[in-house]
Design a protein around this motif. Structure first.
Motif, PDB file in Angstrom:
ATOM      1  N   PRO A 207       0.833  -1.207   0.000  1.00  0.00           N
ATOM      2  CA  PRO A 207       0.000   0.000   0.000  1.00  0.00           C
ATOM      3  C   PRO A 207       0.865   1.253   0.000  1.00  0.00           C
ATOM      4  N   LEU A 208       0.409   2.273  -0.723  1.00  0.00           N
ATOM      5  CA  LEU A 208       1.201   3.494  -0.888  1.00  0.00           C
ATOM      6  C   LEU A 208       1.568   4.107   0.456  1.00  0.00           C
ATOM      7  N   LYS A 213       6.090   5.668   4.478  1.00  0.00           N
ATOM      8  CA  LYS A 213       6.798   5.581   5.761  1.00  0.00           C
ATOM      9  C   LYS A 213       8.267   5.227   5.545  1.00  0.00           C
ATOM     10  N   GLN A 214       8.536   4.408   4.540  1.00  0.00           N
ATOM     11  CA  GLN A 214       9.911   3.985   4.262  1.00  0.00           C
ATOM     12  C   GLN A 214      10.652   4.971   3.380  1.00  0.00           C
ATOM     13  N   PRO A 216      10.287   8.737   2.920  1.00  0.00           N
ATOM     14  CA  PRO A 216       9.733  10.074   3.170  1.00  0.00           C
ATOM     15  C   PRO A 216      10.109  11.099   2.105  1.00  0.00           C
ATOM     16  N   ASP A 217      11.187  10.820   1.341  1.00  0.00           N
ATOM     17  CA  ASP A 217      11.610  11.771   0.301  1.00  0.00           C
ATOM     18  C   ASP A 217      10.576  11.894  -0.811  1.00  0.00           C
ATOM     19  N   LEU A 218       9.621  10.984  -0.879  1.00  0.00           N
ATOM     20  CA  LEU A 218       8.592  11.080  -1.911  1.00  0.00           C
ATOM     21  C   LEU A 218       7.744  12.326  -1.756  1.00  0.00           C
ATOM     22  N   VAL A 219       7.772  12.963  -0.575  1.00  0.00           N
ATOM     23  CA  VAL A 219       6.989  14.188  -0.401  1.00  0.00           C
ATOM     24  C   VAL A 219       7.516  15.296  -1.297  1.00  0.00           C
TER      25      VAL A 219
END
Length: 228
Positions: A207-208, A213-214, A216-219
């Motif tokens: 799940p996305l 959570k693993q 965080p740089d995706l923000v």
């Protein structure tokens, strides 16, 4: 610059040595002091290889100048330059970074036999049908059905992810990692994300919200969307 200022500061770390070069003095004076400091103590032949990181600060060096630094360090037994770090990059490097962090939005259906390839992230508003393929050097975000092939991190970025509203791909690829297609009779998954699981060294689908959570740089993807 004060006469007492050090041009080369040598620090021992858990991983080896760090050479901090003062970026306010001339390159030639740096070379001279570096040679003098590295020649002070001999190195025991029985010591293991010592890895060296050179920190340039706000200084740019050409490839030739960097090689001269490496040569000076290499001449000292058991020393090898692991990396050279600088706060300064070239215009070409900056343009390449910008190109590989941009988002390409696209509204279409990628049909069988079609291939879409972009640099940076791909935001696809549509489906990838079986036999269709999307390739991106960054992440791939699909607001639609992924039934074909998606290849994220195509230039070797294992941190890239693939997310889709509905995921039942022919194949997922992230950098050089490849996942097998799911069983034909299995159901697809809604709002799922494919990423490289470093522990198992394989692509995993989760799940996305678990992936966020693993990673965080995706923000940064959200920030680029808002600033874009």
């Amino acid at each position: 610059m004060s006469a007492n200022s050090q041009m080369v500061t040598i620090k021992g770390t858990r991983d080896g040595l760090t050479l901090q070069l003062n970026d306010q003095c001339s390159y030639d004076s740096i070379l001279q002091e570096l040679e003098e400091k590295l020649s002070v103590n001999g190195i025991d032949d029985n010591q293991p290889m010592i890895r060296v990181t050179i920190q340039l600060g706000n200084r740019f060096l050409t490839n030739e100048q960097q090689e001269t630094l490496r040569k000076i360090v290499r001449e000292k037994q058991k020393l090898v330059v692991d990396q050279i770090e600088s706060n300064v990059i070239t215009k070409d490097e900056a343009l390449s970074w910008k190109e590989n962090t941009e988002i390409t939005p696209m509204t279409k259906t990628i049909r069988s036999g079609q291939v879409i390839e972009v640099k940076g992230d791909l935001l696809l508003l549509g489906d990838i049908n079986p036999g269709g393929k999307a390739v991106a050097s960054g992440n791939i975000f699909i607001l639609g059905h992924l039934r074909g092939i998606a290849h994220a991190g195509s230039q070797g970025n294992e941190e890239a992810v693939i997310a889709a509203s509905y995921m039942k791909p022919n194949q997922l690829r992230i950098a050089d990692q490849i996942s097998r297609a799911p069983d034909q009779d299995s159901d697809g998954l809604y709002i799922e994300c494919g990423f490289v699981d470093k522990q198992n060294e394989a692509i995993r689908i989760a799940p996305l919200q678990d992936v966020l959570k693993q990673k965080p740089d995706l923000v940064s993807f959200e920030r680029r969307m808002l600033n874009g």
